[in-house]
Scaffold this motif. Structure first.
Motif, PDB file in Angstrom:
ATOM      1  N   LEU A 120      23.463  -3.726 -45.923  1.00  0.00           N
ATOM      2  CA  LEU A 120      23.250  -4.246 -44.673  1.00  0.00           C
ATOM      3  C   LEU A 120      24.611  -4.348 -43.892  1.00  0.00           C
ATOM      4  CD1 LEU A 120      20.873  -7.074 -45.446  1.00  0.00           C
ATOM      5  CD2 LEU A 120      20.322  -4.806 -44.673  1.00  0.00           C
ATOM      6  N   THR A 121      25.718  -4.105 -44.455  1.00  0.00           N
ATOM      7  CA  THR A 121      26.839  -4.042 -43.847  1.00  0.00           C
ATOM      8  C   THR A 121      27.326  -2.756 -42.950  1.00  0.00           C
ATOM      9  OG1 THR A 121      27.931  -5.552 -45.672  1.00  0.00           O
ATOM     10  CG2 THR A 121      29.345  -4.522 -44.376  1.00  0.00           C
ATOM     11  N   VAL A 122      27.260  -1.920 -43.554  1.00  0.00           N
ATOM     12  CA  VAL A 122      27.329  -0.503 -42.787  1.00  0.00           C
ATOM     13  C   VAL A 122      26.470  -0.450 -41.487  1.00  0.00           C
ATOM     14  CG1 VAL A 122      27.225   2.192 -42.719  1.00  0.00           C
ATOM     15  CG2 VAL A 122      28.180   0.859 -44.845  1.00  0.00           C
ATOM     16  N   PRO A 123      25.294  -0.822 -41.629  1.00  0.00           N
ATOM     17  CA  PRO A 123      24.425  -0.958 -40.395  1.00  0.00           C
ATOM     18  C   PRO A 123      24.758  -1.891 -39.104  1.00  0.00           C
ATOM     19  CG  PRO A 123      22.714  -0.651 -42.191  1.00  0.00           C
ATOM     20  CD  PRO A 123      24.282  -0.851 -42.795  1.00  0.00           C
ATOM     21  N   LEU A 124      25.274  -2.996 -39.898  1.00  0.00           N
ATOM     22  CA  LEU A 124      25.966  -4.227 -39.113  1.00  0.00           C
ATOM     23  C   LEU A 124      27.217  -3.484 -38.258  1.00  0.00           C
ATOM     24  CD1 LEU A 124      26.316  -6.939 -38.050  1.00  0.00           C
ATOM     25  CD2 LEU A 124      27.797  -7.309 -40.062  1.00  0.00           C
ATOM     26  N   ALA A 125      27.880  -2.858 -38.980  1.00  0.00           N
ATOM     27  CA  ALA A 125      29.198  -2.078 -38.220  1.00  0.00           C
ATOM     28  C   ALA A 125      28.806  -1.232 -36.991  1.00  0.00           C
ATOM     29  CB  ALA A 125      29.994  -1.381 -39.369  1.00  0.00           C
ATOM     30  N   LYS A 126      27.943  -0.576 -37.342  1.00  0.00           N
ATOM     31  CA  LYS A 126      27.334   0.444 -36.189  1.00  0.00           C
ATOM     32  C   LYS A 126      26.727  -0.348 -35.191  1.00  0.00           C
ATOM     33  CE  LYS A 126      23.214   1.235 -35.726  1.00  0.00           C
ATOM     34  NZ  LYS A 126      21.860   1.336 -35.688  1.00  0.00           N
TER      35      LYS A 126
END
Length: 452
Positions: free
Chosen positions: A81-87
């Motif tokens: 869920l971290t990479v989608p948060l970054a985007k």
């Protein structure tokens, strides 16, 4: 036509209604706890463009990701869920207020080998605080308070939040002239709980190319133990030899200092120099949480501080701190250990109404009234025998069954059977609602998790 045998893919959890209710209770507690600390809910797409998800990936990530083509689109299922948060933060930067505090509970997908307690589709429950340019150290001190509140709300007491700071580790390795190997060393040391000190020592020498003396110095450093104050005092002896080390020690002192004010007992919190988190992603404070009576489970909540969340999507500096709970795995191991409270209600309804007349209008009106007061109500209208209707309520563990016949309608009362005690009452609508409400509140007093 030949029938296909129904099956669920290996590594995918599919729960029956009762355990699903237990899982939902855990999620409700997580949501309410995170909301009390001012985190906003977020939901990002399960599917993203592969280039977005793999911007900081490669290696194991690319091997494990579920990736496919739909027409000309190269897309993939999210693996955390971290990479989608970054985007998300990079894309919506101008519309967000910082520090941006979000929580997300959602499914992620990893094509790794399915095994006991390890899943290919699983829920993660994350919180992150994202700063714009800077992020105050107080946020790193608040994270253990949120972990503590979350686990105590679930019913756990015997757990420990172990904390370290990557700057301390990087600074220490710089003192030893091992900066270039620090990443490999930290990934090796991170295996200490799993393989033991002797095997870690062997890996440091064989895999990382360290000498006997260097391996011994590292094992001596990470073996520093005692109360938080004693560990911090021992670390003070290394001060003044590396700027990064001194910075990390100052941050760790601040985190420990604020813990009491945040309400975290020292029994549930420990400075532990073995905690490194294997990812180079983390740059400051790092966390791992373990159940003291079940060390074999490993970390049930981990995370840390990172300097630039969205460096692959924007030039803006967006530091953050966050934690993640592998919720599906935690639920699985708690169930395996018999730690999910069997006494809490798992029925889909609080009340089952059995109409005893051909005219259903009075029963429908009663169901509507109960639902308007917040009581979960089912209206059973199937043409079954009375015994089958009662078996239905019993099988679903519905705590109260209401009978509404001609006599009850004429007297404006309800016959209510407590399915636990077997007691029956004949009371007016308001008194019946009060009786049910009191009983439901009492049944819901326990915690989701019971320690053994």
């Amino acid at each position: 036509m030949a029938k296909m045998t129904p099956r669920t893919l290996s590594g995918f959890m599919e729960l029956l209604p009762q355990p699903q209710q237990q899982m939902e209770r855990m999620m409700d507690i997580l949501r309410s706890t995170y909301a009390r600390y001012g985190f906003t809910p977020l939901d990002t797409p399960v599917i993203e463009a592969s280039e977005v998800l793999l911007a900081k990936g490669g290696g194991d990530t690319e091997k494990q990701i579920y990736r496919f083509n739909k027409g000309d689109a190269d897309i993939a299922l999210r693996f955390d869920l971290t990479v989608p948060l970054a985007k998300y933060v990079a894309l919506h930067y101008n519309d967000l207020s910082f520090p941006f505090r979000r929580y997300q509970i959602g499914k992620v997908y990893r094509g790794e080998r399915a095994q006991r307690g390890r899943f290919r589709e699983f829920y993660q429950a994350d919180i992150d605080v994202i700063g714009d340019g800077k992020l105050d150290i107080t946020n790193e001190a608040e994270i253990p308070a949120i972990i503590y509140e979350t686990f105590t709300s679930l019913g756990l007491q015997r757990f420990q939040i172990r904390v370290n700071n990557r700057k301390i580790l990087n600074g220490f390795y710089a003192m030893q002239g091992l900066s270039e190997k620090s990443g490999d060393i930290m990934r090796t040391v991170d295996k200490l709980d799993k393989i033991g000190a002797e095997k870690v020592r062997a890996c440091l020498m064989d895999d990382c190319g360290l000498s006997d003396a260097q391996a011994d110095e590292i094992l001596k450093f990470i073996a520093i133990r005692g109360t938080n104050e004693e560990v911090l005092a021992a670390l003070k002896g290394y001060e003044g030899r590396d700027e990064k080390f001194d910075e990390g020690l100052s941050e760790l002192n601040t985190v420990v200092k604020y813990l009491a004010a945040f309400g975290v007992p020292e029994d549930n919190f420990a400075v532990d120099l073995t905690i490194a988190r294997g990812l180079d992603y983390y740059t400051g404070t790092v966390y791992e949480t373990t159940l003291l009576d079940h060390p074999e489970i490993g970390s049930v909540c981990s995370g840390g501080r990172y300097d630039n969340l969205a460096e692959y999507y924007t030039d803006r500096q967006l530091p953050g701190v966050g934690i993640s709970i592998g919720l599906t795995r935690l639920f699985y191991v708690l169930g395996e250990q018999g730690m999910l409270n069997p006494e809490l209600p798992t029925a889909p309804a609080d009340v089952l109404i059995l109409p005893m007349t051909d005219d259903l209008a009075p029963a429908i009106a009663l169901a509507t009234k109960l639902r308007q007061t917040g009581i979960r109500t089912q209206l059973y209208t199937e043409a079954k025998k009375f015994k089958a209707k009662m078996n239905y309520a019993d099988k679903l563990s519905i705590p109260y069954v209401l009978f509404l016949g001609d006599d009850e309608i004429a007297q404006n009362i309800v016959t209510c059977k407590d399915m636990t005690s077997g007691e029956q009452t004949k009371l007016g609508h308001s008194d019946t609602i009060a009786l049910i409400r009191k009983g439901i509140d009492e049944k819901n007093q326990g915690k989701v998790i019971v320690e053994k």
